[in-house]
Scaffold this active site. Structure first.
Site, PDB file in Angstrom:
ATOM      1  N   LYS A 210      74.611  42.084  66.511  1.00 18.11           N
ATOM      2  CA  LYS A 210      73.920  40.857  66.101  1.00 18.11           C
ATOM      3  C   LYS A 210      72.929  40.337  67.135  1.00 18.11           C
ATOM      4  O   LYS A 210      71.914  39.750  66.784  1.00 18.11           O
ATOM      5  CB  LYS A 210      74.945  39.779  65.754  1.00 18.11           C
ATOM      6  CG  LYS A 210      75.643  40.045  64.426  1.00 18.11           C
ATOM      7  CD  LYS A 210      76.304  38.805  63.880  1.00 18.11           C
ATOM      8  CE  LYS A 210      76.731  38.989  62.439  1.00 18.11           C
ATOM      9  NZ  LYS A 210      77.887  39.916  62.294  1.00 18.11           N
TER      10      LYS A 210
ATOM     11  N   GLU B 104      73.351  29.231  60.354  1.00 13.53           N
ATOM     12  CA  GLU B 104      74.648  29.040  59.723  1.00 13.53           C
ATOM     13  C   GLU B 104      75.511  30.230  60.091  1.00 13.53           C
ATOM     14  O   GLU B 104      75.008  31.312  60.438  1.00 13.53           O
ATOM     15  CB  GLU B 104      74.505  28.899  58.209  1.00 13.53           C
ATOM     16  CG  GLU B 104      74.509  30.186  57.415  1.00 13.53           C
ATOM     17  CD  GLU B 104      73.273  31.031  57.620  1.00 13.53           C
ATOM     18  OE1 GLU B 104      73.449  32.253  57.734  1.00 13.53           O
ATOM     19  OE2 GLU B 104      72.155  30.503  57.657  1.00 13.53           O
TER      20      GLU B 104
ATOM     21  N   SER C  68      79.357  49.061  64.597  1.00  8.01           N
ATOM     22  CA  SER C  68      78.575  47.819  64.714  1.00  8.01           C
ATOM     23  C   SER C  68      79.168  46.819  65.689  1.00  8.01           C
ATOM     24  O   SER C  68      78.439  46.006  66.258  1.00  8.01           O
ATOM     25  CB  SER C  68      78.407  47.180  63.342  1.00  8.01           C
ATOM     26  OG  SER C  68      79.662  46.984  62.712  1.00  8.01           O
TER      27      SER C  68
END
Ligand SMILES: *Cc1c(COP(=O)(O)O)cnc(C)c1O
Length: 414
Positions: A97, A119, A386
């Protein structure tokens, strides 16, 4: 590189469509703001000074390049294709991320914004946003469902430690959907000052193109690394799909290589009945959700369906528009993996290689474990790992204690 594959997979940057999917289905007042963002992105993405700054933070802050690791033990155990992991779990904060939050915060800086809002559902994107806002000295507000804040207390504490204000979304079910609604409303109020930092390859144009661009570093590195290690491209690339950002980041560089199978793995949760999964591309149909047109899971009224997965990062009823396009073009395949299979992969990788994968990533790994034994020994699979699973250990420990999951035989007896 085939001309059709390259031209077809590129977004139409003026309208933001990937084939039929994407676009901007937003209130009129948001259009000029999104256009402004699109113009900034177009100006920055090939600008050498922007690339240099982005690369600087990827390298020095997040620790890139991440390695491509051959799982010799797991490969030997399965007796088929060689399994490589793209180690996105080794990034700062333990997942892919941060690639995107670094890129977007640099866009925010170029636009002269002083505040960012985002968010978050499980909190992973909120934490990555809070970290990069602290890094850049920007004010940061994170919207999070009140229910999710209760469930993810430690991530709320992490965000606050890094200076973010965490605002509980109190409406409706008090989870991610309400957090998105309230964050968007706050953005509309203050869009001149505020940058909306979106966490996956979803949302109205230009977000899917932006997130794809910043995450494509994964595929660029992986492609070069596998060529160096094996002297050829892999037979398939596998990644889990929530919103689709880590998957599109890996796939992007391989789309033109039609010999490489691209496989996205969605959560089948407790099974493929309504409310028990989030297998959007496998079972959904096209519709508009959160400002873009793509496959989505609908309830009987045509609204976003209730979804479920053991991994909080995958339970979204929509999916990035480029994945819908790749599916319709038959360039990528989308399959699903259950909670039980993902947990089995979680334990198996931990025991075989000493790497604890995120539950999200465990879905991709589980599918690789299904495929590998039937493939020849000289076949190559690249799995996008990931994120790391440290965040999930307490949840799994509790499930084991309560007899809700049983570790596979190779792990039992510990
Ligand atoms: C958030 C998250 C995902 C899901 O998001 P995508 O946009 O589909 O990549 C997958 N893996 C990890 C580790 C995550 O934190």
């Amino acid at each position: 590189m085939t001309a059709t594959a390259t031209t077809l997979h590129r977004p139409d940057t003026s309208t933001g469509f990937f084939g039929a999917y994407g676009g901007q289905f937003v209130p009129d007042q948001l259009k000029p703001i999104l256009d402004d963002l699109a113009a900034t992105f177009d100006a920055c993405k090939d600008d050498p000074s922007f690339i240099e700054e982005f690369t600087y933070y990827l390298t020095r802050y997040s620790g890139r390049a991440t390695p491509l690791f051959l799982c010799s033990n797991l490969t030997a155990r399965l007796g088929g294709a060689r399994i490589y992991l793209k180690r996105e779990d080794l990034n700062h904060l333990g997942a892919h991320k941060v690639n995107n939050t670094i890129g977007q915060i640099l866009l925010a800086k170029r636009m002269g914004k002083k505040k960012v809002i985002a968010e978050t559902g499980a909190g992973q994107h909120g934490v990555a946003t809070a970290a990069t806002a602290a890094l850049m000295g920007m004010q940061c507000t994170i919207y999070m469902g009140a229910e999710d804040m209760e469930r993810q207390k430690l991530n709320v504490f992490r965000m606050r430690m890094m200076g973010a204000e965490v605002v509980p979304a109190m409406s409706g079910q008090r989870t991610l959907k309400e957090a998105v609604d309230e964050a968007l409303a706050a953005w509309v109020q203050d869009a001149n000052e505020t940058f909306y930092l979106l966490g996956s390859a979803v949302g109205p144009h230009p977000y899917p193109a932006i997130v794809r661009h910043f995450q494509s570093v994964i595929g660029r590195e992986a492609r070069a690394q596998i060529l160096e290690a094996e002297g050829r491209l892999p037979d398939c690339c596998i990644a889990c799909v929530g919103g689709g950002s880590n998957a599109i980041g890996l796939f992007a560089e391989f789309v033109p290589d039609t010999s490489v199978r691209l496989i996205g793995v969605e959560p089948a949760g407790r099974g493929l009945t309504y409310g028990d999964h989030a297998a959007t591309l496998c079972l959904g149909e096209p519709g508009v959700l959160h400002g873009f047109y793509s496959y989505m899971l609908k309830d009987d009224k045509g609204e976003a369906a209730a979804v479920y997965s053991i991994s909080a990062g995958l339970d979204y009823p929509g999916v990035g528009p480029e994945h819908s396009h790749l599916k319709d073009m038959n360039r990528a395949e989308y399959v699903s993996v259950t909670d039980v299979e993902a947990v089995d992969a979680f334990f198996t990788l931990s025991r075989a290689e000493g790497i604890i994968p995120a539950l999200e990533s465990s879905h991709a790994l589980a599918h690789a474990m299904k495929m590998a034994p039937a493939m020849p020994k000289d076949a190559i699979i690249v799995v996008n790992l990931s994120g790391r699973g440290d965040k999930d250990v307490a949840q799994i420990e509790e499930m084991v204690s309560n007899g809700l999951v049983t570790p596979p035989a190779m792990v039992r007896g510990l």
